[in-house]
Design a protein around this motif. Structure first.
Motif, PDB file in Angstrom:
ATOM      1  N   LEU A  44       0.780  -0.960  -0.104  1.00 48.38           N
ATOM      2  CA  LEU A  44       0.175   0.327   0.234  1.00 48.38           C
ATOM      3  C   LEU A  44       0.673   1.691  -0.083  1.00 48.38           C
ATOM      4  CD1 LEU A  44      -2.996  -0.561   2.701  1.00 48.38           C
ATOM      5  CD2 LEU A  44      -2.701  -0.667   0.146  1.00 48.38           C
ATOM      6  N   THR A  45       0.587   1.878  -1.264  1.00 46.36           N
ATOM      7  CA  THR A  45       1.229   3.584  -0.593  1.00 46.36           C
ATOM      8  C   THR A  45       0.632   4.469   0.440  1.00 46.36           C
ATOM      9  OG1 THR A  45      -0.685   4.883  -1.788  1.00 46.36           O
ATOM     10  CG2 THR A  45       0.721   3.888  -3.018  1.00 46.36           C
ATOM     11  N   PRO A  46       1.547   5.355   0.811  1.00 42.93           N
ATOM     12  CA  PRO A  46       1.029   5.795   1.873  1.00 42.93           C
ATOM     13  C   PRO A  46      -0.456   6.774   2.159  1.00 42.93           C
ATOM     14  CG  PRO A  46       3.689   6.712   1.517  1.00 42.93           C
ATOM     15  CD  PRO A  46       2.464   6.118   0.200  1.00 42.93           C
ATOM     16  N   ARG A  47      -0.997   7.047   0.742  1.00 37.57           N
ATOM     17  CA  ARG A  47      -1.716   7.321   0.812  1.00 37.57           C
ATOM     18  C   ARG A  47      -3.467   6.197   1.074  1.00 37.57           C
ATOM     19  NH1 ARG A  47      -3.888  11.696  -3.720  1.00 37.57           N
ATOM     20  NH2 ARG A  47      -2.186  12.798  -3.017  1.00 37.57           N
ATOM     21  N   GLN A  48      -3.069   5.350   0.440  1.00 40.60           N
ATOM     22  CA  GLN A  48      -3.586   4.146   0.978  1.00 40.60           C
ATOM     23  C   GLN A  48      -3.775   3.462   2.010  1.00 40.60           C
ATOM     24  OE1 GLN A  48      -1.901   1.764  -2.574  1.00 40.60           O
ATOM     25  NE2 GLN A  48      -3.496   2.152  -4.104  1.00 40.60           N
ATOM     26  N   ARG A  49      -2.563   3.275   2.189  1.00 41.88           N
ATOM     27  CA  ARG A  49      -2.629   2.997   4.139  1.00 41.88           C
ATOM     28  C   ARG A  49      -3.541   3.975   5.089  1.00 41.88           C
ATOM     29  NH1 ARG A  49       2.533   3.043   7.990  1.00 41.88           N
ATOM     30  NH2 ARG A  49       1.338   2.824  10.015  1.00 41.88           N
ATOM     31  N   LEU A  50      -3.217   5.782   4.459  1.00 40.92           N
ATOM     32  CA  LEU A  50      -4.098   6.302   5.479  1.00 40.92           C
ATOM     33  C   LEU A  50      -5.771   5.770   5.247  1.00 40.92           C
ATOM     34  CD1 LEU A  50      -4.191   9.306   6.920  1.00 40.92           C
ATOM     35  CD2 LEU A  50      -3.917  10.594   5.014  1.00 40.92           C
ATOM     36  N   TRP A  51      -6.074   6.072   4.338  1.00 36.69           N
ATOM     37  CA  TRP A  51      -7.813   5.922   4.048  1.00 36.69           C
ATOM     38  C   TRP A  51      -8.202   4.788   4.814  1.00 36.69           C
ATOM     39  CZ3 TRP A  51     -10.615   9.870   3.280  1.00 36.69           C
ATOM     40  CH2 TRP A  51      -9.868  11.334   2.944  1.00 36.69           C
ATOM     41  N   GLN A  52      -7.504   3.798   4.075  1.00 39.23           N
ATOM     42  CA  GLN A  52      -8.125   2.305   4.128  1.00 39.23           C
ATOM     43  C   GLN A  52      -8.161   1.695   5.284  1.00 39.23           C
ATOM     44  OE1 GLN A  52      -6.942  -0.241   0.538  1.00 39.23           O
ATOM     45  NE2 GLN A  52      -6.948   1.164  -0.687  1.00 39.23           N
ATOM     46  N   ILE A  53      -6.856   2.074   6.125  1.00 38.76           N
ATOM     47  CA  ILE A  53      -6.089   1.554   7.789  1.00 38.76           C
ATOM     48  C   ILE A  53      -5.969   2.227   9.018  1.00 38.76           C
ATOM     49  CG2 ILE A  53      -4.893   0.604   8.729  1.00 38.76           C
ATOM     50  CD1 ILE A  53      -3.503  -1.203   6.221  1.00 38.76           C
ATOM     51  N   ASP A  54      -5.734   3.601   8.360  1.00 35.00           N
ATOM     52  CA  ASP A  54      -5.570   4.779   9.607  1.00 35.00           C
ATOM     53  C   ASP A  54      -6.743   5.457   9.787  1.00 35.00           C
ATOM     54  OD1 ASP A  54      -2.955   3.396   9.617  1.00 35.00           O
ATOM     55  OD2 ASP A  54      -1.994   5.870   8.279  1.00 35.00           O
ATOM     56  N   LEU A  55      -7.499   5.887   9.090  1.00 31.03           N
ATOM     57  CA  LEU A  55      -8.268   6.616   9.304  1.00 31.03           C
ATOM     58  C   LEU A  55      -9.774   5.508   9.970  1.00 31.03           C
ATOM     59  CD1 LEU A  55      -8.502   9.307   6.703  1.00 31.03           C
ATOM     60  CD2 LEU A  55      -8.379   8.979   9.244  1.00 31.03           C
ATOM     61  N   PRO A  56      -9.673   5.050   9.337  1.00 31.33           N
ATOM     62  CA  PRO A  56     -10.653   3.934   9.876  1.00 31.33           C
ATOM     63  C   PRO A  56     -10.448   3.423  11.222  1.00 31.33           C
ATOM     64  CG  PRO A  56     -10.559   2.832   7.693  1.00 31.33           C
ATOM     65  CD  PRO A  56      -8.936   3.636   7.641  1.00 31.33           C
ATOM     66  N   LEU A  57      -8.990   2.687  11.198  1.00 34.91           N
ATOM     67  CA  LEU A  57      -9.173   2.245  12.914  1.00 34.91           C
ATOM     68  C   LEU A  57      -9.490   3.794  13.953  1.00 34.91           C
ATOM     69  CD1 LEU A  57      -6.069   0.087  12.519  1.00 34.91           C
ATOM     70  CD2 LEU A  57      -7.908  -0.543  12.813  1.00 34.91           C
ATOM     71  N   ALA A  58      -8.802   4.810  13.181  1.00 37.94           N
ATOM     72  CA  ALA A  58      -8.930   5.857  14.535  1.00 37.94           C
ATOM     73  C   ALA A  58     -10.046   6.606  14.592  1.00 37.94           C
ATOM     74  CB  ALA A  58      -7.723   6.676  13.824  1.00 37.94           C
ATOM     75  N   LEU A  59     -11.256   6.125  14.039  1.00 37.26           N
ATOM     76  CA  LEU A  59     -12.085   6.312  13.543  1.00 37.26           C
ATOM     77  C   LEU A  59     -12.544   6.220  15.133  1.00 37.26           C
ATOM     78  CD1 LEU A  59     -15.205   7.671  12.348  1.00 37.26           C
ATOM     79  CD2 LEU A  59     -15.533   4.781  11.733  1.00 37.26           C
ATOM     80  N   PRO A  60     -13.064   4.765  15.979  1.00 34.57           N
ATOM     81  CA  PRO A  60     -13.485   4.897  17.508  1.00 34.57           C
ATOM     82  C   PRO A  60     -13.072   6.152  18.632  1.00 34.57           C
ATOM     83  CG  PRO A  60     -13.151   3.278  16.592  1.00 34.57           C
ATOM     84  CD  PRO A  60     -12.139   3.305  16.048  1.00 34.57           C
ATOM     85  N   LEU A  61     -11.636   6.552  17.556  1.00 40.16           N
ATOM     86  CA  LEU A  61     -11.060   7.273  19.069  1.00 40.16           C
ATOM     87  C   LEU A  61     -11.504   8.832  18.912  1.00 40.16           C
ATOM     88  CD1 LEU A  61      -7.759   6.168  20.118  1.00 40.16           C
ATOM     89  CD2 LEU A  61      -9.467   7.091  21.642  1.00 40.16           C
ATOM     90  N   LEU A  62     -12.066   8.965  17.258  1.00 39.46           N
ATOM     91  CA  LEU A  62     -11.945  10.448  16.496  1.00 39.46           C
ATOM     92  C   LEU A  62     -13.597  10.421  16.822  1.00 39.46           C
ATOM     93  CD1 LEU A  62     -11.434  12.592  14.300  1.00 39.46           C
ATOM     94  CD2 LEU A  62     -12.382  11.677  12.782  1.00 39.46           C
ATOM     95  N   LEU A  63     -14.821   9.634  17.221  1.00 40.21           N
ATOM     96  CA  LEU A  63     -15.435   9.731  17.883  1.00 40.21           C
ATOM     97  C   LEU A  63     -15.861  10.257  18.589  1.00 40.21           C
ATOM     98  CD1 LEU A  63     -17.805   7.073  15.504  1.00 40.21           C
ATOM     99  CD2 LEU A  63     -17.928   9.407  15.316  1.00 40.21           C
ATOM    100  N   ALA A  64     -15.079   9.918  19.766  1.00 44.46           N
ATOM    101  CA  ALA A  64     -14.948   9.919  21.529  1.00 44.46           C
ATOM    102  C   ALA A  64     -14.436  11.602  21.393  1.00 44.46           C
ATOM    103  CB  ALA A  64     -14.198   9.002  22.181  1.00 44.46           C
ATOM    104  N   GLY A  65     -13.254  11.801  20.290  1.00 43.53           N
ATOM    105  CA  GLY A  65     -13.639  13.285  20.547  1.00 43.53           C
ATOM    106  C   GLY A  65     -14.503  14.170  19.993  1.00 43.53           C
ATOM    107  N   MET A  66     -15.335  14.082  19.015  1.00 45.56           N
ATOM    108  CA  MET A  66     -16.299  14.786  18.483  1.00 45.56           C
ATOM    109  C   MET A  66     -17.339  14.920  19.955  1.00 45.56           C
ATOM    110  SD  MET A  66     -16.639  13.267  14.566  1.00 45.56           S
ATOM    111  CE  MET A  66     -18.159  14.516  14.269  1.00 45.56           C
ATOM    112  N   ARG A  67     -17.660  13.363  20.404  1.00 50.79           N
ATOM    113  CA  ARG A  67     -18.743  13.757  21.742  1.00 50.79           C
ATOM    114  C   ARG A  67     -17.970  14.775  22.282  1.00 50.79           C
ATOM    115  NH1 ARG A  67     -17.420  10.446  26.453  1.00 50.79           N
ATOM    116  NH2 ARG A  67     -16.025   9.155  24.771  1.00 50.79           N
ATOM    117  N   LEU A  68     -17.470  14.480  23.416  1.00 55.16           N
ATOM    118  CA  LEU A  68     -16.474  15.516  23.944  1.00 55.16           C
ATOM    119  C   LEU A  68     -16.749  17.074  23.568  1.00 55.16           C
ATOM    120  CD1 LEU A  68     -13.331  13.886  25.309  1.00 55.16           C
ATOM    121  CD2 LEU A  68     -15.368  14.024  26.437  1.00 55.16           C
TER     122      LEU A  68
END
Length: 244
Positions: free
Chosen positions: A152-176
């Motif tokens: 995977l290229t860095p961009r592909q990793r960001l969109w396909q792996i990094d952001l989906p895995l970070a989504l729960p924590l991102l939603l927690a930040g949005m909740r706060l």
């Protein structure tokens, strides 16, 4: 099940009160003095609530976009050296009280919704940024190795792996951010923004505790509903990613 039932009842009661507050007057009458009105009628409570929620939604969306973009930038190889600067920028909103931000914004933007949006945006940056940063940097080393193995290229990793895995924590930040902004937005009425703070301020000026209770209860119930709503989204996102 009991918790969900209570939430549903609270939401239905809130909706009924906002649509037709008149029948609820006997509940608030004991908190009035000198035959003062028990229900705030100068402006529709429903329209004030919708305006309040719209302001909070715009502010949370702006904080999320900027906070997430900053988190992505400082976790890439080219932007890691800017992490201290990004942390300083996002912490500005937490160091300046919202009232001070309003006071500084009004001479530039005038009265209305604008200064309130600026205050909420700045105040909500830090939780989103820090949670997004934690989600992007706290992934197991095996994830990076698997991504490299897949080519995977860095961009592909960001969109396909990094952001989906970070989504729960991102939603927690949005909740706060959403819960904080919901309560903080009430001060926007001091600069003529249409929020539920109008009801609270009217109650304070007229010594009518019933008005203060109405504004406070509506904001409080909305905060609980939004908190649990984002919590459900976090759990769902976690299950989809195999994190819960």
């Amino acid at each position: 099940m009991i918790g969900r039932a209570l939430l549903a009842l609270s939401a239905l009661a809130l909706l009924a009160f906002l649509v037709a507050p008149g029948p609820f007057a006997p509940l608030f009458q004991p908190f009035t003095r000198n035959n003062a009105p028990a229900i705030y009628t100068q402006t529709s409570l429903l329209s004030l609530t919708l305006s309040h929620l719209a302001i909070v939604a715009v502010a949370v969306a702006a904080s999320t976009i900027v906070g997430l973009v900053l988190a992505v930038l400082v976790t890439r190889k080219a932007g890691r050296e800017f992490l201290p600067l990004a942390r300083t920028v996002t912490a500005v909103g937490q160091t300046f009280p919202p009232v001070a931000v309003l006071a500084l914004s009004v001479p530039v933007m005038g009265f209305g919704t604008g200064p309130t949006l600026v205050a909420l945006f700045l105040y909500g940056l830090l939780p989103v940024f820090e949670n997004a940063l934690a989600g992007l940097t706290g992934q197991p080393p095996q994830v990076a190795e698997a991504a490299r193995g897949m080519g995977l290229t860095p961009r592909q990793r960001l969109w396909q792996i990094d952001l989906p895995l970070a989504l729960p924590l991102l939603l927690a930040g949005m909740r706060l951010t959403a819960v904080i902004s919901l309560g903080t937005a009430t001060i926007g009425s001091t600069v003529a923004a249409r929020t539920l703070g109008e009801v609270i301020i009217a109650g304070l000026l007229s010594s009518n505790t019933a008005f203060v209770l109405q504004g406070g209860l509506v904001v409080g119930i909305l905060a609980v509903l939004i908190h649990h709503g984002f919590g459900a989204l976090e759990r769902r996102a976690g299950r989809r990613m195999g994190l819960a």
